[in-house]
Design a protein around this motif. Structure first.
Motif, short mmCIF file in Angstrom:
data_model
loop_
_atom_site.label_atom_id
_atom_site.label_comp_id
_atom_site.label_asym_id
_atom_site.label_seq_id
_atom_site.Cartn_x
_atom_site.Cartn_y
_atom_site.Cartn_z
N MET A 1 0.85 -1.07 -0.15
CA MET A 1 -0.03 0.04 0.22
C MET A 1 0.69 1.26 -0.11
N LEU A 2 1.98 1.13 0.82
CA LEU A 2 2.67 2.47 0.80
C LEU A 2 3.45 2.65 -0.53
N ALA A 3 3.87 1.61 -1.23
CA ALA A 3 4.56 1.64 -2.60
C ALA A 3 3.44 2.23 -3.65
N ALA A 4 2.34 1.54 -3.54
CA ALA A 4 1.32 1.96 -4.43
C ALA A 4 0.93 3.67 -4.16
N LEU A 5 0.96 4.07 -2.93
CA LEU A 5 0.57 5.23 -2.72
C LEU A 5 1.66 6.21 -3.27
N GLY A 6 2.85 5.69 -3.07
CA GLY A 6 4.02 6.55 -3.24
C GLY A 6 4.12 6.68 -4.88
N GLU A 7 3.77 5.60 -6.03
CA GLU A 7 3.63 5.38 -7.23
C GLU A 7 2.41 6.38 -7.50
N THR A 8 1.40 6.17 -7.34
CA THR A 8 0.36 6.64 -7.88
C THR A 8 -0.36 8.12 -7.41
N PHE A 9 -0.04 8.59 -6.04
CA PHE A 9 -0.61 9.48 -5.46
C PHE A 9 0.36 10.97 -5.45
N ASP A 10 -0.50 12.03 -5.89
CA ASP A 10 0.26 13.32 -6.06
C ASP A 10 0.83 13.71 -4.93
N PRO A 11 1.92 14.44 -4.96
CA PRO A 11 2.74 14.84 -3.55
C PRO A 11 2.06 15.61 -2.86
#
Lengths: 401, 401
Positions: free
Chosen positions: A308-318
């Motif tokens: 989940m952390l990786a996916a958030l890092g990859e797909t969510f805006d900063p």
């Protein structure tokens, strides 16, 4: 003498009668980040069955008796030993009461302390079950601002001092110090000590909810608040729900004899003891396979957290940020201030993704619109990736970033 | 800021906090005629285990979810079907709520209706668990005189009419119509109809406790009071405790949606649903082996009842009399008026025989000194004979006959 009109129950109810609750099916999303479940595929069903089999062989005939009001004594021994070893708590089996998960004890304790208008101190965002129970009891809930180590002691102290000056001494301080639900942080040892000092000075009981403590994936174990308290004013609740299964409804409470004695009265009049059938299974399993099982599920759940952390890092805006919990089953998402995650949650659910908006965890029910709790226990890692990507796309399309 | 004195919990408790209850080990007599247990040797442990095994195989992964607030739906379907077929009740699964035995529902319903000083109508002697719960809630309990067919309708009507004239409308009428606990009689159909008429006229809810109904050894099944009520004012509670085992804590409540909705709120805030692990076992067992098991245990328990009746006839003085129940797990012993069975019960216990004196079942706690409940479910027939003989000898020696 016939008079066949329907009775008006409303006029006959007591002052303490609960409100009506409509029947509601909880929608289950494909990507269910809403509820803090353990992994359904990892439940130790066969081991539980073997454990129950052994328990029934050895003590099954005792099911003909009404169970102990505090619950099966050997399971209370196990719990006391676990808390002594793992949480540094000075506890004996006599100070333990088993119950239906943790929520039954949370409800009993809140009802035992809170009259309408009484003040309860809590974290600024906290477990919605306790929140609902506090609201139902009519509590005046004061959420204390937290950072990544827990409640800010100066804010806590000022809040209490102001209330005491107004002759409104709070009835209790409720806290989830480990992998706080929903925020994910763990209260530091220093903060725990400060909390005990403040509570002790103002003579306010602490109610420590440690339901997630066994699900640690990294970092150092922090002793229970209960273990730091020399005055016996900390009540403690935890559960087997997250390490075996919620459907077994088996939790435990630890507290001073003054409170235990009142729980005995409630259990005696309100249920005649604790489910012995389940307690036999949980006990035999706890003394054989549970530690190993917790290691196994923690490895799985750590992978899911990381996914989940990786996916958030990859797909969510900063412009979004989130907590990185050392354990537990959820993280706390923060979106830009103007975003309202509560109003869009139904639309997101239609797309197959469930989450709980921050407003579900705030005392006033409106603060926290730009926050959400994202649980990672239920879906496998690849599905978590898919779900987070869907979420990111929906948020982008809705202009939330 | 240190202040290590112990907190005074008493000053912080809510108005509705329960009283303190000391830890008490229930003494178990060799000849235990005190508690209404099923036969420990007949518990269907292996079948329950097989049933659970099947349930876990089919639906075990669902234990990862929080259970339904009204309880496992298929078990509620089973209960509704059973009540339609056996008790002539018009019931659907939506009107059923599962709970911890029957006592949890009894406690919830009493708390829902009774404020301190509120009036509850009951039988003159009735189940001590409900009695304690009513007293704890502060009820003003009015016991109505009974004969061998139940409450006397004219006494019931006069009691209610007097109260209503004083503007003290009773909040509910609690009754155990089948194998009444402790008296053993079964309320006749005519009396049930009269009760419904009176309750309907005065608009007072009836709370029907049918916990022993499945344990019928002879005589005709009488329809539930619930089935005779056209106005929806009867609430009904029963349990699997006496036909499977008390240690499983599985009972069921049936009532109008206005009340069910409030139970949903209580279950939601106070336990997050009903034990699914146990419900799976009970359900799979109920749809396969339960009917057969009830036949088996009823044969055993009939033998025990007959053994107790025979032993009483052989060893007790004719100045004593007792009920001959068509089912259930106890009979009601009546000794000459001057006898006090409550003061001698500890001495009798020391001799290995347990019973509950009539005072435990009377609202004022003093009426009924010359009565006792004798349970016959626990000991085998030969032991029942021995125990009754010991009792007769003790009573003779104490000059009670």
């Amino acid at each position: 003498m016939k008079n066949k009109k329907n009775i008006e129950f409303d006029k006959l109810l007591s002052r303490k009668a609960p409100a009506f609750r409509a029947r509601a099916e909880l929608p289950r999303a494909k990507y269910d980040f809403a509820i803090a479940y353990p992994d359904p595929q990892s439940l130790p069903l066969n081991d539980l069955l073997d454990s129950l089999s052994q328990g029934l062989l050895e003590e099954g005939a005792d099911l003909a008796w009404y169970p102990d009001v505090q619950g099966y004594q050997p399971l209370r021994e196990y719990v006391a030993n676990k808390l002594r070893t793992e949480r540094r708590m000075q506890v004996t089996a006599e100070q333990v009461v088993l119950g239906d998960g943790s929520s039954q004890h949370i409800s009993m304790i809140i009802d035992m302390f809170i009259d309408p208008g009484d003040i309860a101190i809590t974290e600024d965002f906290f477990y919605s079950g306790t929140l609902t129970t506090l609201k139902t009891a009519g509590a005046d809930i004061r959420g204390v601002k937290c950072d990544n180590s827990g409640m800010l002691p100066d804010v806590l102290e000022r809040t209490i001092a102001d209330l005491v000056a107004q002759k409104k001494r709070p009835k209790l301080i409720y806290t989830i110090p480990t992998f706080q639900n929903p925020q994910g942080w763990t209260m530091s040892l220093e903060r725990r000590k400060a909390l005990v000092d403040i509570a002790s000075f103002y003579e306010i009981p602490i109610f420590e909810d440690d339901c997630y403590v066994d699900l640690r994936y990294e970092g150092e174990n922090v002793p229970a608040i209960h273990s730091l308290d020399p005055t016996g004013q900390v009540m403690y609740v935890a559960s087997f729900s997250k390490i075996i299964a919620p459907g077994l409804r088996m939790g435990y409470f630890v507290g001073p004899e003054e409170i235990i004695g009142r729980l005995r009265m409630l259990r005696k009049t309100g249920g005649s003891g604790v489910n012995q059938f389940t307690a036999l299974a949980v006990h035999r399993y706890a003394i054989s396979g549970l530690d190993c099982h917790v290691n196994t599920i923690n490895k799985i759940q750590r992978t899911r957290r990381d996914a989940m952390l990786a996916a958030l890092g990859e797909t969510f805006d900063p412009s979004a940020s989130w907590s990185t919990p050392e354990g537990g089953l959820y993280l706390w998402l923060k979106m830009p201030k103007s975003v309202d995650l509560s109003s869009i949650s139904q639309e997101v659910l239609s797309a197959g993704v469930g989450y709980q908006p921050g407003t579900m965890f705030s005392p006033d029910g409106t603060t926290g619109k730009n926050y959400a709790r994202l649980c990672f226990g239920y879906n496998p890692a690849d599905e978590i990736g898919e779900g987070i990507e869907i979420l990111a796309n929906l948020f982008t399309k809705a202009g939330l970033f």
